[in-house]
Design a protein around this motif. Structure first.
Motif, short mmCIF file in Angstrom:
data_model
loop_
_atom_site.label_atom_id
_atom_site.label_comp_id
_atom_site.label_asym_id
_atom_site.label_seq_id
_atom_site.Cartn_x
_atom_site.Cartn_y
_atom_site.Cartn_z
N GLY A 1 -32.15 38.59 29.29
CA GLY A 1 -31.36 39.64 28.66
C GLY A 1 -30.04 39.93 29.36
N GLN A 2 -29.73 39.19 30.44
CA GLN A 2 -28.50 39.38 31.19
C GLN A 2 -27.57 38.20 30.97
N SER A 3 -26.35 38.31 31.50
CA SER A 3 -25.37 37.25 31.30
C SER A 3 -25.83 35.93 31.92
N CYS A 4 -26.64 36.01 33.00
CA CYS A 4 -27.08 34.78 33.65
C CYS A 4 -28.21 34.09 32.89
N ALA A 5 -28.59 34.61 31.73
CA ALA A 5 -29.56 33.90 30.89
C ALA A 5 -28.93 32.63 30.34
N SER A 6 -27.59 32.59 30.31
CA SER A 6 -26.86 31.38 29.92
C SER A 6 -25.89 31.05 31.04
N LEU A 7 -26.00 29.85 31.60
CA LEU A 7 -25.21 29.48 32.77
C LEU A 7 -24.00 28.64 32.40
N PRO A 8 -22.83 28.99 32.96
CA PRO A 8 -21.62 28.21 32.67
C PRO A 8 -21.65 26.86 33.38
N SER A 9 -20.79 25.96 32.95
CA SER A 9 -20.78 24.61 33.52
C SER A 9 -19.98 24.52 34.82
N LEU A 10 -19.24 25.57 35.18
CA LEU A 10 -18.40 25.56 36.38
C LEU A 10 -17.38 24.43 36.32
N ASN A 11 -16.84 24.05 37.48
CA ASN A 11 -15.83 23.00 37.53
C ASN A 11 -16.45 21.63 37.28
N ALA A 12 -17.63 21.43 37.81
CA ALA A 12 -18.34 20.17 37.62
C ALA A 12 -19.83 20.45 37.67
N ILE A 13 -20.58 19.77 36.83
CA ILE A 13 -22.02 20.01 36.78
C ILE A 13 -22.71 18.71 36.40
N ARG A 14 -23.78 18.41 37.11
CA ARG A 14 -24.55 17.20 36.82
C ARG A 14 -26.02 17.59 36.73
N CYS A 15 -26.59 17.39 35.56
CA CYS A 15 -27.99 17.72 35.34
C CYS A 15 -28.88 16.50 35.58
N VAL A 16 -30.17 16.72 35.42
CA VAL A 16 -31.16 15.66 35.52
C VAL A 16 -31.89 15.56 34.19
N ARG A 17 -32.20 14.35 33.78
CA ARG A 17 -32.93 14.17 32.52
C ARG A 17 -34.25 14.92 32.59
N MET A 18 -34.46 15.81 31.63
CA MET A 18 -35.62 16.69 31.68
C MET A 18 -36.94 15.91 31.63
N ASP A 19 -36.99 14.82 30.87
CA ASP A 19 -38.25 14.08 30.78
C ASP A 19 -38.63 13.41 32.09
N THR A 20 -37.63 13.15 32.98
CA THR A 20 -37.96 12.57 34.28
C THR A 20 -38.43 13.64 35.27
N VAL A 21 -38.16 14.92 34.93
CA VAL A 21 -38.64 16.03 35.76
C VAL A 21 -40.05 16.44 35.34
N THR A 22 -40.24 16.64 34.04
CA THR A 22 -41.51 17.19 33.55
C THR A 22 -42.69 16.25 33.74
N ARG A 23 -42.42 14.96 33.96
CA ARG A 23 -43.55 14.05 34.19
C ARG A 23 -44.10 14.16 35.61
N LEU A 24 -43.38 14.90 36.48
CA LEU A 24 -43.88 15.14 37.83
C LEU A 24 -44.90 16.27 37.80
N SER A 25 -45.97 16.15 38.54
CA SER A 25 -47.07 17.11 38.52
C SER A 25 -46.59 18.52 38.90
N GLY A 26 -46.85 19.49 38.01
CA GLY A 26 -46.54 20.89 38.28
C GLY A 26 -45.09 21.27 38.15
N ALA A 27 -44.20 20.33 37.79
CA ALA A 27 -42.77 20.61 37.72
C ALA A 27 -42.46 21.59 36.59
N LYS A 28 -41.45 22.44 36.82
CA LYS A 28 -41.00 23.39 35.81
C LYS A 28 -39.49 23.31 35.65
N VAL A 29 -39.04 23.32 34.41
CA VAL A 29 -37.61 23.36 34.11
C VAL A 29 -37.26 24.81 33.81
#
Length: 597
Positions: free
Chosen positions: A117-145
């Protein structure tokens, strides 16, 4: 630059945060059992993955497995991905991304409580941002996105043993309050290292020496712990935060002047102290432990009382005998001083001293000797912040300007329902009367069924209730318990609630209730599912800008007059602000500028 941008928001919730200038030192910190979390900023010059030895990778992995938190910034960059894959045996893959939003996996976490419910519920991209493929995270045991957009994860957590690895997408080239809150959530309110406390008992001497801390006693000073009341026994300091924490070589103070010199104060009256140390024993046997004090004192060895000289009195000695085995023994001295002269000396005699009575030595102390600002964990409930004597010695007849003050006490409470000043004082750890105090309660009301709600505040003295920034109920002025109500139409979801309350003299009361569709029309005490930001009472600081940084220290000598410069190094200012020039011609000018009536 990225390190500094990341450090600033963390210092606000972790005042004792330390940095490492070399990779060797950074890895060494991971071997210390008291290191709760480690943050790696974006690797702009040189990649850690190429510099890590096999032993370094093993240390990093073991650190997390034993309860440590490893936070990696710019987590989707090739170097950072390669480092995490090499250390933990994963197969993460980079993914381009922009702005991201809170993901379902964040439900119930600190990210959710800080940002839903706050502004940080949506995060800006800043000057540079590099994410990780979500499917390579969620296949790890107990991982949360925690934050995502499509198949891109910008914030994720992967449990490893008793600890976790936290990946954050930005390189922190620019500052942003929204990402700062996420960074705080990554380290604050997260699991601590379970073995740290026990390990510190075993390694405390080594830890103290490695940190450069001298041998001696950790003293913590609680000034005026009962408000303006006399001290007749040692107060309960568990809910309190000390005003000072100092390391002293011995417990041997023969006058109040000796205490004053160490603490940098001009009056040593109505003060309680704790002194923590470690007594090394070479020869097992029966030892005699003594405390000579003015006023009362107790000595505990390995958690059991060994000597006592309780009550109000001049210098008086109390002794006891304990059988001590070879090795280290924890020692805790409790001492309080009401008025007049002061004295404290702890001695022992036995096999190690050939039967002679000598001042007890200490080779160190458990943990870190500090006096941190009071902080509440990220949790459900109300964040209560108390401002003592907001108008100095003046009476409190209306709400002070909270924006220009720093609270003296911050804690999380479950409900706002206090029927007298003693209840509030006890909850704050403040004995005696609850007078000349202003309080704020910050919370979040979750509404399941939208509709019209009646909101009430019953208080002594004045109070206001704001919902989503608009006044919803009020009971202003000086009076006994009196109720003020108002009506608001509330939609389904979370609504921020702020309660302001002040108490001048006499009895005190504060209770906030509501009724409506969620309560079947019944008036009940208003609940809170959390609060915005971090509930803390930080020391005031000046922003980095042009001008002069002015810091004001109110009553630096307690109730005593100020006839010379106090020891600024041993105090925390009550007010800090930036001014353009130094040119004040009377006390009214300075008082107005400080917001001090």
């Amino acid at each position: 630059r990225e390190s500094e941008y990341m450090r600033k928001p963390l210092v606000r919730v972790h005042p004792k945060l330390k940095g490492s200038k070399t990779l060797k030192d950074f890895i060494a910190k991971m071997r210390e059992p008291t290191t709760a979390f480690a943050v790696i900023p974006e690797q702009e010059k040189g990649h850690i993955v190429h510099a890590l030895t096999a032993a370094d990778r093993a240390t990093m992995k073991t650190y997390v497995e034993k309860g440590g938190i490893l936070v990696v910034a710019y987590a989707g960059n090739s170097a950072e991905v390669a480092m995490m894959n090499a250390v933990f045996g994963w197969s993460l893959v980079s993914q381009g991304c922009g702005s991201t939003k809170l993901a379902p996996g964040a439900a119930g976490t600190c990210y959710d409580k800080l940002c839903k419910g706050q502004s940080c519920a949506s995060l800006p991209s800043l000057n540079a941002i590099r994410c990780v493929r979500m499917d390579t995270v969620t296949r790890l045991s107990g991982a949360k996105v925690m934050y995502s957009s499509g198949n891109a994860a910008s914030v994720f957590e992967v449990p490893v043993g008793e600890g976790k690895v936290v990946g954050l997408a930005p390189d922190w080239y620019a500052t942003t309050n929204d990402w700062d809150k996420v960074l705080q959530a990554a380290t604050y309110g997260s699991p601590r290292r379970p073995a740290a406390k026990e390990a510190s008992k075993v390694l405390v001497n080594k830890i103290v020496r490695e940190a450069g801390t001298p041998k001696g006693w950790c003293t913590k000073w609680y000034e005026d712990p009962l408000g303006g009341l006399a001290l007749r026994g040692f107060p309960d300091v568990k809910p309190m935060t000390p005003q000072k924490a100092l390391v002293v070589p011995t417990v041997h103070f023969t006058s109040d002047a000796a205490f004053q010199k160490v603490a940098g104060i001009k009056h040593f009256d109505r003060v309680a102290m704790t002194l923590d140390g470690i007594l090394p024993i070479e020869k097992a046997g029966e030892y005699r432990v003594c405390t000579r004090s003015d006023d009362g004192s107790h000595v505990y060895v390995d958690g059991a009382k060994a000597a006592a000289s309780p009550g109000l009195h001049g210098p008086r000695t109390g002794c006891g005998k304990r059988y001590l085995t070879r090795g280290d023994h924890t020692v805790l001295v409790l001492m309080f001083q009401n008025l007049g002269g002061a004295y404290e000396k702890v001695t022992y005699s036995g096999p190690d001293t050939d039967g002679k009575e000598v001042v007890m030595p200490s080779v160190g102390f458990e943990g870190i000797c500090d006096a941190p600002a009071p902080v509440c964990d990220c949790t459900s409930g109300w964040c209560m912040e108390a401002y003592y004597d907001p108008n100095g010695a003046g009476s409190v007849r209306d709400f002070p300007n909270f924006d220009k003050m720093v609270p003296q006490r911050a804690l999380v409470i479950s409900t706002i329902g206090y029927h007298n000043d003693h209840q509030i004082a006890r909850m704050l750890g403040k004995k005696g009367r609850f007078d000349h105090v202003a309080v704020t309660f910050g919370g979040v009301l979750h509404v399941n069924f939208e509709g019209e709600y009646t909101i009430c505040t019953r208080s002594d003295d004045g109070s206001h209730v704001y919902v989503d920034g608009a006044k919803a109920a009020a009971s202003p002025g000086l009076h006994g318990p009196r109720t003020g109500c108002g009506k608001r139409y509330l939609t389904r979801g979370d609504h921020t609630v702020l309660v302001l309350m002040f108490q001048n003299l006499g009895g005190a009361y504060e209770k906030v209730t509501y009724s409506g569709p969620d309560t079947d029309g019944k008036e009940v005490v208003m609940p809170s599912v959390g609060f915005e930001g971090i509930c803390d009472a930080p020391a005031p600081v000046c922003d980095c800008t042009s001008g002069w940084c002015m810091e004001a220290y109110y009553d630096p000598n307690g109730a005593g007059s100020v006839r010379d410069f106090p020891n600024f190094d041993k105090m925390v200012p009550q007010r800090a602000l930036v001014i353009s020039t130094i040119g004040y011609h009377n006390d009214h000018q300075i008082a107005r500028m400080l917001g001090k009536k």
